[in-house]
Design a protein around this motif. Sequence first.
Motif, PDB file in Angstrom:
ATOM      1  N   TYR A   1      39.089  33.620  -9.513  1.00  0.00           N
ATOM      2  CA  TYR A   1      37.673  33.266  -9.605  1.00  0.00           C
ATOM      3  C   TYR A   1      37.361  32.613 -10.952  1.00  0.00           C
ATOM      4  O   TYR A   1      36.713  31.566 -11.022  1.00  0.00           O
ATOM      5  N   CYS A   2      37.811  33.224 -12.035  1.00  0.00           N
ATOM      6  CA  CYS A   2      37.539  32.683 -13.378  1.00  0.00           C
ATOM      7  C   CYS A   2      38.183  31.316 -13.563  1.00  0.00           C
ATOM      8  O   CYS A   2      37.546  30.404 -14.110  1.00  0.00           O
ATOM      9  N   ASP A   3      39.427  31.172 -13.134  1.00  0.00           N
ATOM     10  CA  ASP A   3      40.103  29.876 -13.257  1.00  0.00           C
ATOM     11  C   ASP A   3      39.309  28.790 -12.541  1.00  0.00           C
ATOM     12  O   ASP A   3      39.063  27.716 -13.098  1.00  0.00           O
ATOM     13  N   GLU A   4      38.923  29.083 -11.310  1.00  0.00           N
ATOM     14  CA  GLU A   4      38.189  28.107 -10.494  1.00  0.00           C
ATOM     15  C   GLU A   4      36.814  27.808 -11.084  1.00  0.00           C
ATOM     16  O   GLU A   4      36.397  26.657 -11.184  1.00  0.00           O
ATOM     17  N   THR A   5      36.106  28.843 -11.485  1.00  0.00           N
ATOM     18  CA  THR A   5      34.748  28.684 -12.001  1.00  0.00           C
ATOM     19  C   THR A   5      34.735  27.946 -13.340  1.00  0.00           C
ATOM     20  O   THR A   5      33.958  27.010 -13.537  1.00  0.00           O
ATOM     21  N   LEU A   6      35.605  28.351 -14.246  1.00  0.00           N
ATOM     22  CA  LEU A   6      35.597  27.742 -15.579  1.00  0.00           C
ATOM     23  C   LEU A   6      36.140  26.318 -15.569  1.00  0.00           C
ATOM     24  O   LEU A   6      35.844  25.537 -16.474  1.00  0.00           O
ATOM     25  N   ASP A   7      36.886  25.971 -14.542  1.00  0.00           N
ATOM     26  CA  ASP A   7      37.350  24.590 -14.405  1.00  0.00           C
ATOM     27  C   ASP A   7      36.170  23.632 -14.234  1.00  0.00           C
ATOM     28  O   ASP A   7      36.272  22.459 -14.574  1.00  0.00           O
TER      29      ASP A   7
END
Length: 181
Positions: free
Chosen positions: A24-30
Amino acid sequence: MAIDGRCLPNLAQLDFFVDEFVAYCDETLDLGKLRPHYSISRIRDAHHAWRDDLARVGAAEPNLAEGMDHLKQCGHLAYWLRRMAPVIDYEDVLKAAEDDPEPYPEEAAFRSMITGYGTEYLAFDFGRKICSIYEELRVDRGTPFQHPAITATYIKDTCHMLKFKHVSPHSMYLIYRSLFL
């Protein structure tokens, strides 16, 4: 990221929890061209505290024979993710680019939000996304589900409150409940 109707029971498993939160964090912060750096021990601590809270509240509340609903579980989840702050740093992907491009306006606005309220945003949004999926799957609705329109100002105000005020898990539940009336 596998947020679906089985997400909350699956998140009870530590490895699944870690994998889903990191994804989730990887996708969101991208979205802001940022790469997160994690403290896996803090993610585990958040999971442990969340599961302990659910067990404690479940045992103490006689009216929860069917267990806590998704809104209550996500209120506790967001609370502990905010408290444990598992994302400890952000790497600027744009600075690593050869031509050092400027972020697009949407990226710049998101980066500004994350710079000021990263921990709070990720905790609130992770829980909100889970709640949204569960609300979509509800069959007891009188009307078709519509995702709530949430403004950038609402998100920023919520994150500001989470950062500077003591917001309990029960308050988080009420915030989520109000979004999905």
